[in-house]
Design a protein around this motif. Sequence first.
Motif, PDB file in Angstrom:
ATOM      1  N   THR A 274     -15.634 -24.554  31.061  1.00 39.75           N
ATOM      2  CA  THR A 274     -16.146 -25.888  31.406  1.00 39.75           C
ATOM      3  C   THR A 274     -17.310 -25.794  32.383  1.00 39.75           C
ATOM      4  N   GLU A 275     -17.179 -24.931  33.396  1.00 40.69           N
ATOM      5  CA  GLU A 275     -18.265 -24.761  34.357  1.00 40.69           C
ATOM      6  C   GLU A 275     -19.494 -24.160  33.688  1.00 40.69           C
ATOM      7  N   MET A 276     -19.297 -23.239  32.766  1.00 39.46           N
ATOM      8  CA  MET A 276     -20.425 -22.650  32.051  1.00 39.46           C
ATOM      9  C   MET A 276     -21.160 -23.702  31.229  1.00 39.46           C
ATOM     10  N   ARG A 277     -20.418 -24.575  30.564  1.00 34.66           N
ATOM     11  CA  ARG A 277     -21.066 -25.630  29.786  1.00 34.66           C
ATOM     12  C   ARG A 277     -21.837 -26.587  30.688  1.00 34.66           C
ATOM     13  N   SER A 278     -21.253 -26.936  31.831  1.00 30.78           N
ATOM     14  CA  SER A 278     -21.940 -27.816  32.770  1.00 30.78           C
ATOM     15  C   SER A 278     -23.251 -27.203  33.242  1.00 30.78           C
ATOM     16  N   MET A 279     -23.234 -25.896  33.555  1.00 32.34           N
ATOM     17  CA  MET A 279     -24.456 -25.221  33.992  1.00 32.34           C
ATOM     18  C   MET A 279     -25.502 -25.222  32.883  1.00 32.34           C
ATOM     19  N   LEU A 280     -25.079 -24.964  31.653  1.00 36.49           N
ATOM     20  CA  LEU A 280     -26.025 -24.959  30.537  1.00 36.49           C
ATOM     21  C   LEU A 280     -26.684 -26.321  30.375  1.00 36.49           C
ATOM     22  N   GLU A 281     -25.911 -27.391  30.521  1.00 37.98           N
ATOM     23  CA  GLU A 281     -26.441 -28.733  30.287  1.00 37.98           C
ATOM     24  C   GLU A 281     -27.456 -29.142  31.350  1.00 37.98           C
ATOM     25  N   TYR A 282     -27.122 -28.914  32.637  1.00 34.40           N
ATOM     26  CA  TYR A 282     -28.084 -29.392  33.638  1.00 34.40           C
ATOM     27  C   TYR A 282     -29.293 -28.466  33.752  1.00 34.40           C
ATOM     28  N   LYS A 283     -29.132 -27.178  33.453  1.00 34.94           N
ATOM     29  CA  LYS A 283     -30.289 -26.289  33.468  1.00 34.94           C
ATOM     30  C   LYS A 283     -31.189 -26.547  32.264  1.00 34.94           C
ATOM     31  N   ALA A 284     -30.606 -26.912  31.133  1.00 35.19           N
ATOM     32  CA  ALA A 284     -31.409 -27.288  29.976  1.00 35.19           C
ATOM     33  C   ALA A 284     -32.241 -28.520  30.278  1.00 35.19           C
ATOM     34  N   ASP A 285     -31.673 -29.452  31.035  1.00 39.45           N
ATOM     35  CA  ASP A 285     -32.429 -30.641  31.442  1.00 39.45           C
ATOM     36  C   ASP A 285     -33.575 -30.260  32.375  1.00 39.45           C
ATOM     37  N   TRP A 286     -33.343 -29.302  33.248  1.00 41.19           N
ATOM     38  CA  TRP A 286     -34.402 -28.837  34.153  1.00 41.19           C
ATOM     39  C   TRP A 286     -35.564 -28.205  33.388  1.00 41.19           C
ATOM     40  N   TYR A 287     -35.241 -27.320  32.443  1.00 42.62           N
ATOM     41  CA  TYR A 287     -36.261 -26.506  31.783  1.00 42.62           C
ATOM     42  C   TYR A 287     -36.767 -27.113  30.477  1.00 42.62           C
ATOM     43  N   GLY A 288     -36.372 -28.338  30.164  1.00 44.75           N
ATOM     44  CA  GLY A 288     -36.859 -28.970  28.941  1.00 44.75           C
ATOM     45  C   GLY A 288     -36.289 -28.364  27.677  1.00 44.75           C
ATOM     46  N   ARG A 289     -35.058 -27.847  27.754  1.00 47.52           N
ATOM     47  CA  ARG A 289     -34.388 -27.266  26.597  1.00 47.52           C
ATOM     48  C   ARG A 289     -33.390 -28.273  26.015  1.00 47.52           C
ATOM     49  N   GLU A 290     -32.748 -27.886  24.937  1.00 46.30           N
ATOM     50  CA  GLU A 290     -31.789 -28.769  24.265  1.00 46.30           C
ATOM     51  C   GLU A 290     -30.460 -28.049  24.073  1.00 46.30           C
ATOM     52  N   VAL A 291     -29.377 -28.705  24.469  1.00 48.55           N
ATOM     53  CA  VAL A 291     -28.026 -28.191  24.248  1.00 48.55           C
ATOM     54  C   VAL A 291     -27.352 -29.075  23.212  1.00 48.55           C
ATOM     55  N   ILE A 292     -26.900 -28.481  22.121  1.00 47.75           N
ATOM     56  CA  ILE A 292     -26.244 -29.204  21.038  1.00 47.75           C
ATOM     57  C   ILE A 292     -24.779 -28.798  21.010  1.00 47.75           C
ATOM     58  N   THR A 293     -23.903 -29.780  20.895  1.00 46.86           N
ATOM     59  CA  THR A 293     -22.466 -29.536  20.874  1.00 46.86           C
ATOM     60  C   THR A 293     -21.926 -29.743  19.468  1.00 46.86           C
ATOM     61  N   VAL A 294     -21.155 -28.769  18.990  1.00 50.99           N
ATOM     62  CA  VAL A 294     -20.560 -28.810  17.658  1.00 50.99           C
ATOM     63  C   VAL A 294     -19.114 -29.289  17.770  1.00 50.99           C
ATOM     64  N   ASP A 295     -18.657 -30.053  16.797  1.00 50.06           N
ATOM     65  CA  ASP A 295     -17.312 -30.600  16.803  1.00 50.06           C
ATOM     66  C   ASP A 295     -16.268 -29.502  16.992  1.00 50.06           C
ATOM     67  N   ARG A 296     -15.250 -29.806  17.773  1.00 49.38           N
ATOM     68  CA  ARG A 296     -14.218 -28.810  18.080  1.00 49.38           C
ATOM     69  C   ARG A 296     -13.419 -28.380  16.852  1.00 49.38           C
TER      70      ARG A 296
END
Length: 310
Positions: free
Chosen positions: A219-241
């Motif tokens: 969960t912490e890893m996903r949170s880091m990916l999401e806010y860092k992607a927002d910083w660097y202009g990247r995109e995080v896509i989530t696939v259905d569980r």
Amino acid sequence: SVPLQQTLRHLQGAFANFWTRRAKYPTFKSRKKSRKSAEYTTSGFRFRDGRLTLAKMTQPLAIVWSRPLPEGVSPSTVTVSQDSAGRWFVSMLCDDRPTVPAPVNHAVGIDAGITALVTLSTGEKITNPRHERKDRERLARAQRELARKAEGDGANREKARLKVGRVYARIADRRRDFLHKLTTRLVRDNQVVVIEDLTVRNMLRNRRLSRAIADASWTEMRSMLEYKADWYGREVITVDRWFPSSKLCSACGTLQGRMPLNVREWTCDCGTTHDRDVNAARNILAAGLAVSACGDGVRPQRSTPGGQSS
């Protein structure tokens, strides 16, 4: 007076969230067990020439800086806190945005696991460092010492509690440092990062794997990916569980039957031999790119393409 006023503002926000049904009823926090903190606004501190002086203090704080503040930026809020290990921290809130790097033509799919913390669609596997398991004996010894101290034992119990806090802090610091380095690398090197929507809360009910899952800190890893992607202009896509990433052949699209966790490699009817985690990461990437192209959500696949039997 400023930290007291800030506490009342936080309490007002907690009750506002409760009345709008966004949170539960506010509860009192223990002064001994909870993280102690005091928040100062601009009227409660002075920051000049890299030196911080709080209200009612004659000398600036002796601070060991983790990193310098951005140039030309002044803090608007300062929070002083103490963790369970007895360490003091100063957090400064500044209005600043990092420089957005140039876009890159790379995308990666990530399959989270326990033996390998993440497996990338490129075939790379990053081993799980298992920080909690490395310090498990030290933690158990410190907890036994604390358990032998009676309630109200005064200084002896407080010393034992600090020992437990220091072990937990060591585990958390090493885990957080590793996740920061990993997520920063993934976000900088890839324009699109595709991950699975894992229900970690439900997975923790598995008594055999709950300790390893908690130590992986997905969960912490996903949170880091999401806010860092927002910083660097990247995109995080989530696939259905429920997307069958492990059972779907990334070469021909055939959906296999039941596949228990002990099956790490399998061969499809088309003759392709798959590593379970690498195949899952490639399917996650393909599903995420499909989402990015059509704008639709990734739903679980119930049958193989073209009406083939599973």
